[in-house]
Design a protein around this motif. Sequence first.
Motif, short mmCIF file in Angstrom:
data_model
loop_
_atom_site.label_atom_id
_atom_site.label_comp_id
_atom_site.label_asym_id
_atom_site.label_seq_id
_atom_site.Cartn_x
_atom_site.Cartn_y
_atom_site.Cartn_z
N UNK A 249 32.90 -123.80 45.75
CA UNK A 249 33.70 -123.21 46.84
C UNK A 249 32.89 -122.21 47.64
N UNK A 250 33.27 -122.04 48.89
CA UNK A 250 32.54 -121.16 49.80
C UNK A 250 32.45 -119.73 49.26
N UNK A 251 33.56 -119.23 48.70
CA UNK A 251 33.57 -117.84 48.23
C UNK A 251 32.68 -117.62 47.01
N UNK A 252 32.21 -118.70 46.40
CA UNK A 252 31.35 -118.57 45.23
C UNK A 252 29.87 -118.72 45.57
N UNK A 253 29.55 -119.03 46.80
CA UNK A 253 28.17 -119.35 47.15
C UNK A 253 27.22 -118.18 46.93
N UNK A 254 27.68 -116.95 47.15
CA UNK A 254 26.82 -115.78 46.95
C UNK A 254 26.83 -115.30 45.50
N UNK A 255 27.68 -115.88 44.65
CA UNK A 255 27.87 -115.34 43.30
C UNK A 255 27.15 -116.14 42.21
#
Length: 640
Positions: A249-255
């Motif tokens: 998911x997009x919100x996980x890309x930096x994590x």
Amino acid sequence: MNKTDKKDVAAAPKKSFSAMLSAVGLPRIAVGVFFVAVWALLAFWESATLFSVSEQSLFLYTGHFLRESMALPAGFLSWLGAFFIQFFHYPVLGATVYMLLLYALYWLTKRVFSIPARWSLLALLPVAVVLAYSTQMGYWIFYIKIQGFYYLALLGTIVSLLVAWVCLKYKGLYAPVMLLWVVGGYMLFGAYALGSAVVIAVASLVDRIKGQYGSVYKVSAAMMLVAVLVMVYAVPLGMYKYGVYTNTMLEHMHQLPLPVHQWALGNAEVYPNGIFEYWIPIILLPVVYLFLALLRGSLSPEKGSGNRAVYAVSQVAMLVSVIVFTWLYWFGDMNFRIENKQNKAVWEEDWDAVAEYAMDAKNPTRQVILNKNIALLRLGRLGEDAFKYPDGSADIAHPAAVHLTQTGGMMNYFQYGKFNFCYRWCIENSVEYGWRTDYLKHAVRCMLLSGQHKLAMRYINILKHTLFYRSWAEEMEKYVENPQLISKQQEFKMPLLMYSYADALDLDDSYVEVYLSKSLSTNFTKNDAHIYNEAAVTFALIRKDANLFWDTMSRYISKGKMTRVPNHFQEAIILFTNLNKSVTTNIPIDFAVKSRFESFIKKVQDHKGMKEEEMAPYFVEEYGDTYWYFYFFVRNIKTN
């Protein structure tokens, strides 16, 4: 050597022990003691935990496994972490490998941030944070979905420091290396590459400010920092937008590969007790390195410089901080450690050890009790000794609900012959968390004993591509080729005896002990196995159900060929006949049991008027090994 030289040597004073220590450096000694102590704790005190970590991971020597790993950002880091986790199968070996890499982190920190020997304790700060990330996990090892979880922080930081070393040492390579690192490093190492890029840019700017450079270079370093921040934000978004990674998911890309997105910080419904403390090592790691970047080049290497008192206080403060932080974040729950010891002993078929470990639990979890009861059943001592061990239903030291279906349920189902249930949870857990060594081993044995030999070979062939389970898989393959050998194998005897009834796949609602106790004590099959009926009676006693006890006891007596009823069953008989005078039985009771029960009743009368929880301390020493104590004083039994 001439005569003059000999005189000079003879005249030279011998160095005192304190002078030698000063020459070596107390900080270095403290660092050495720290690493040796941590290694010993991991290799011996936490040996069963390391084994469990290896069981909750999987590394295959195949190209397909590597390609699957690389399908996510930081896939190579996860693959590398899984590679090193496999060595925990032999805890001393695994602890040694881990400690060597942890020391490499310490050494690189000193070099990259120019930390002189007299300030070497500073380099222990990131070591303590990375160590805390691993040792604080506890029951998370059963729930973290990211492959290679135990090693992620350590390996990600080591690689980041190597890149930082190149950038800070070779200024001409700084810009191209940083560009490659943010783009390519993100694909291989995820958030660790992004975070380290910011730290490297800050360290480079500090170099320009503190060094002998012109203002134009300072401006270029500041602009590079801004450019890095922009790239750190934009690169993951661009890779998502243009379809480089489509299965996250997009919100996980930096994590990724940080497990923070899985831990759902702030989700009060899922984690009512909060889990912010699990984030602290992840948050502190870049903070510590930014602090070291700001200090870069400011620490004096001379021993005589500066205020000695300030230096001594700062050294003691750093050492105490490292020790306290390590101690606070080392998951020290005794029940968790006992469960891991028991699980390891179960795989080794060391049933005496499984039962013995249960003695160390002052207030055990239900998994400790279930494991102990299986061991006693295997040893033929369940009816005699089940209630002689500490009992209870301690809360699991975890902020979220922990179910036996993820920890020890599969093993319990297998031992009680519930192969369908064991296999069902292997599949469900693999869908949720990915295939793990533990799931594969249970799947192999369940399929072997239920006659699904082709399916067993599927999992055997997977395990053949591992380093430490290849020989085990080849051993299981012999049973596929010669099924008649299965019934002769000692580890399969009890499960096969328990399996001699219909194994329908109904619902357990994730409550392993509730389901097993109902199934075994109420399922009146044609099972004549003594071991089955002994387990049924014991589960009826645990449920404190007198009617169920008489039903299972009748079956136990009629199917069994014994000269004496086990001690706890006699205790239950005399208890239930006294509680219900209308019930009579001709089952013989030992004189010692009758006499002890009379003294127990007299003591109860002596404490008449007290609540049960108030009476318990007066009875535990004398009667804590009886079913009577369990029946009256062990309350609120939770099964998961």
